[in-house]
Design a protein around this motif. Structure first.
Motif, PDB file in Angstrom:
ATOM      1  N   THR A  16       0.820  -1.176   0.037  1.00  7.56           N
ATOM      2  CA  THR A  16      -0.046  -0.080   0.057  1.00  7.56           C
ATOM      3  C   THR A  16       0.984   1.389  -0.179  1.00  7.56           C
ATOM      4  N   LYS A  17       2.051   1.238   0.968  1.00  5.54           N
ATOM      5  CA  LYS A  17       2.843   2.180   1.003  1.00  5.54           C
ATOM      6  C   LYS A  17       4.136   1.938   1.415  1.00  5.54           C
ATOM      7  N   LEU A  18       5.163   2.117   0.628  1.00  8.87           N
ATOM      8  CA  LEU A  18       6.318   1.493   1.178  1.00  8.87           C
ATOM      9  C   LEU A  18       6.944   1.739   2.276  1.00  8.87           C
ATOM     10  N   CYS A  60       3.718  -9.434  -6.003  1.00 11.76           N
ATOM     11  CA  CYS A  60       3.188  -8.381  -6.192  1.00 11.76           C
ATOM     12  C   CYS A  60       4.188  -7.537  -6.964  1.00 11.76           C
ATOM     13  N   LEU A  61       5.410  -7.409  -6.480  1.00 14.07           N
ATOM     14  CA  LEU A  61       6.504  -6.826  -7.390  1.00 14.07           C
ATOM     15  C   LEU A  61       6.541  -7.308  -8.723  1.00 14.07           C
ATOM     16  N   LEU A  62       6.450  -8.640  -8.742  1.00 13.97           N
ATOM     17  CA  LEU A  62       6.869  -9.279 -10.006  1.00 13.97           C
ATOM     18  C   LEU A  62       5.629  -9.217 -11.149  1.00 13.97           C
ATOM     19  N   LEU A  63       4.377  -9.406 -10.520  1.00 12.07           N
ATOM     20  CA  LEU A  63       3.344  -9.606 -11.143  1.00 12.07           C
ATOM     21  C   LEU A  63       2.443  -8.241 -11.416  1.00 12.07           C
ATOM     22  N   ALA A  64       2.316  -7.433 -10.402  1.00 11.83           N
ATOM     23  CA  ALA A  64       1.635  -6.153 -10.455  1.00 11.83           C
ATOM     24  C   ALA A  64       2.347  -4.996 -11.046  1.00 11.83           C
ATOM     25  N   VAL A  65       3.601  -4.921 -10.477  1.00 11.49           N
ATOM     26  CA  VAL A  65       4.534  -3.508 -10.398  1.00 11.49           C
ATOM     27  C   VAL A  65       5.357  -3.832 -11.762  1.00 11.49           C
ATOM     28  N   GLY A  66       6.232  -4.604 -11.573  1.00 13.31           N
ATOM     29  CA  GLY A  66       7.099  -4.826 -12.713  1.00 13.31           C
ATOM     30  C   GLY A  66       8.205  -3.675 -12.716  1.00 13.31           C
ATOM     31  N   ARG A  67       9.158  -3.875 -13.763  1.00 14.60           N
ATOM     32  CA  ARG A  67      10.132  -2.757 -13.924  1.00 14.60           C
ATOM     33  C   ARG A  67       9.669  -1.474 -14.179  1.00 14.60           C
ATOM     34  N   GLU A  68       8.770  -1.343 -14.991  1.00 16.79           N
ATOM     35  CA  GLU A  68       8.135  -0.244 -15.525  1.00 16.79           C
ATOM     36  C   GLU A  68       7.532   0.588 -14.144  1.00 16.79           C
ATOM     37  N   GLY A  69       6.670  -0.269 -13.499  1.00 17.02           N
ATOM     38  CA  GLY A  69       5.946   0.350 -12.332  1.00 17.02           C
ATOM     39  C   GLY A  69       7.048   0.823 -11.245  1.00 17.02           C
ATOM     40  N   ALA A  70       7.936  -0.151 -11.037  1.00 13.21           N
ATOM     41  CA  ALA A  70       8.921   0.417 -10.001  1.00 13.21           C
ATOM     42  C   ALA A  70       9.446   1.685 -10.565  1.00 13.21           C
ATOM     43  N   THR A  71      10.099   2.041 -11.653  1.00 18.70           N
ATOM     44  CA  THR A  71      10.327   3.151 -12.238  1.00 18.70           C
ATOM     45  C   THR A  71       9.414   4.308 -11.886  1.00 18.70           C
ATOM     46  N   GLN A  72       7.984   4.102 -12.094  1.00 18.31           N
ATOM     47  CA  GLN A  72       7.067   5.305 -11.908  1.00 18.31           C
ATOM     48  C   GLN A  72       7.067   5.480 -10.346  1.00 18.31           C
ATOM     49  N   LEU A  73       7.344   4.406  -9.446  1.00 20.18           N
ATOM     50  CA  LEU A  73       6.980   4.370  -8.139  1.00 20.18           C
ATOM     51  C   LEU A  73       8.411   5.297  -7.556  1.00 20.18           C
ATOM     52  N   LEU A 150       2.881   8.368   9.746  1.00 13.96           N
ATOM     53  CA  LEU A 150       3.906   8.006  10.071  1.00 13.96           C
ATOM     54  C   LEU A 150       4.036   8.107  11.787  1.00 13.96           C
ATOM     55  N   TYR A 151       3.721   9.612  11.945  1.00  8.76           N
ATOM     56  CA  TYR A 151       3.800  10.127  13.409  1.00  8.76           C
ATOM     57  C   TYR A 151       2.481   9.988  14.066  1.00  8.76           C
ATOM     58  N   ALA A 152       1.479  10.280  13.360  1.00 10.24           N
ATOM     59  CA  ALA A 152       0.061  10.215  14.014  1.00 10.24           C
ATOM     60  C   ALA A 152      -0.492   9.002  14.547  1.00 10.24           C
ATOM     61  N   ILE A 153      -0.080   7.857  13.780  1.00  8.78           N
ATOM     62  CA  ILE A 153      -0.698   6.388  14.590  1.00  8.78           C
ATOM     63  C   ILE A 153      -0.087   6.285  16.045  1.00  8.78           C
ATOM     64  N   PRO A 154       1.177   6.023  15.874  1.00 10.58           N
ATOM     65  CA  PRO A 154       1.857   5.843  17.121  1.00 10.58           C
ATOM     66  C   PRO A 154       1.545   6.652  18.199  1.00 10.58           C
TER      67      PRO A 154
END
Length: 232
Positions: A16-18, A60-73, A150-154
């Motif tokens: 969802t968010k790295l 997820c990285l191999l099937l949904a994201v891929g190399r092009e998607g990783a670049t976009q991210l 990242l701050y609000a939850i803890p």
């Protein structure tokens, strides 16, 4: 099998968010130390937890994201980090995110102190989470609005621990032994919480949030539909 389920859930969080990757070493250290404290020399809980993460992240990285998607991210983050406009500007650091939740900070510190005093060692996860978020974002530019959790939850969870701990201490005092006094305190706390959500948070957003109208964000928003981005 609980470590495996926990790992799967964190894997879904990562996809969802790295930025939740900062929780990986914290939780892993907690699992290892907890196993040692119980006298279990086995690495099975930690291994199952790591396996759960991999079962989600790798497909997820191999099937949904891929190399092009990783670049976009990665490309927008790298470009923004290298842009000179964001360096040296406090407005793009973590301070503005902390200002949004300033009323919770004293409560969070009190909650951490009460938890440690009561030897509730699970609170160390939240303390380490908040400290890691501060350390990471202090070195990062720019810090975007979506980094707020990242701050609000803890901080919110530690503040809750403070309220419950202080409530237990207060109910033991003579002044709050009556139902009327307890009800008055609950009404006052509820009114304060309503103000915090409706008025206080909105005021600090207006004062300390220049990134909402950032040109880079506007550009991405305008061209996201035509750019066939995997995440917008």
């Amino acid at each position: 099998w609980l470590p495996l389920v926990s790992g799967v859930l964190l894997g879904l969080s990562l996809m969802t968010k790295l930025f939740t990757a900062l929780l990986v070493p914290i939780i892993l250290a907690g699992i290892v130390l907890s196993s040692r404290r119980r006298g279990e020399g086995s690495a099975r809980p930690a291994a199952l937890w790591c396996l759960g993460i991999l079962l989600v992240v790798v497909p997820c990285l191999l099937l949904a994201v891929g190399r092009e998607g990783a670049t976009q991210l990665l490309a927008p983050h790298l470009a923004a980090a290298a842009h000179p406009r964001y360096h040296g500007a406090a407005a793009y650091g973590p301070l503005r995110l902390l200002l949004r939740i300033w009323p919770l900070l004293p409560l969070a510190l009190a909650g951490a102190a009460l938890a440690l005093w009561g030897r509730c060692w699970r609170a160390l996860y939240l303390i380490a989470w908040a400290a890691a978020a501060l350390a990471v974002t202090a070195m990062e530019r720019p810090v975007w609005n979506h980094h707020q959790p990242l701050y609000a939850i803890p901080v919110a969870l530690l503040a809750t621990a403070a309220l419950t701990g202080l409530w237990r201490l207060a109910t033991r005092a003579a002044v709050l032994r009556s139902r009327a006094a307890r009800g008055a305190v609950l009404v006052a706390v509820g009114a304060w919480a309503a103000w915090l959500v409706a008025a206080g948070g909105g005021w600090f957003r207006r004062v300390a949030d220049p990134v909402e109208d950032d040109a880079l964000v506007a550009l991405v928003r305008d061209h996201a539909a035509a750019g066939d981005l995997i995440l917008t």
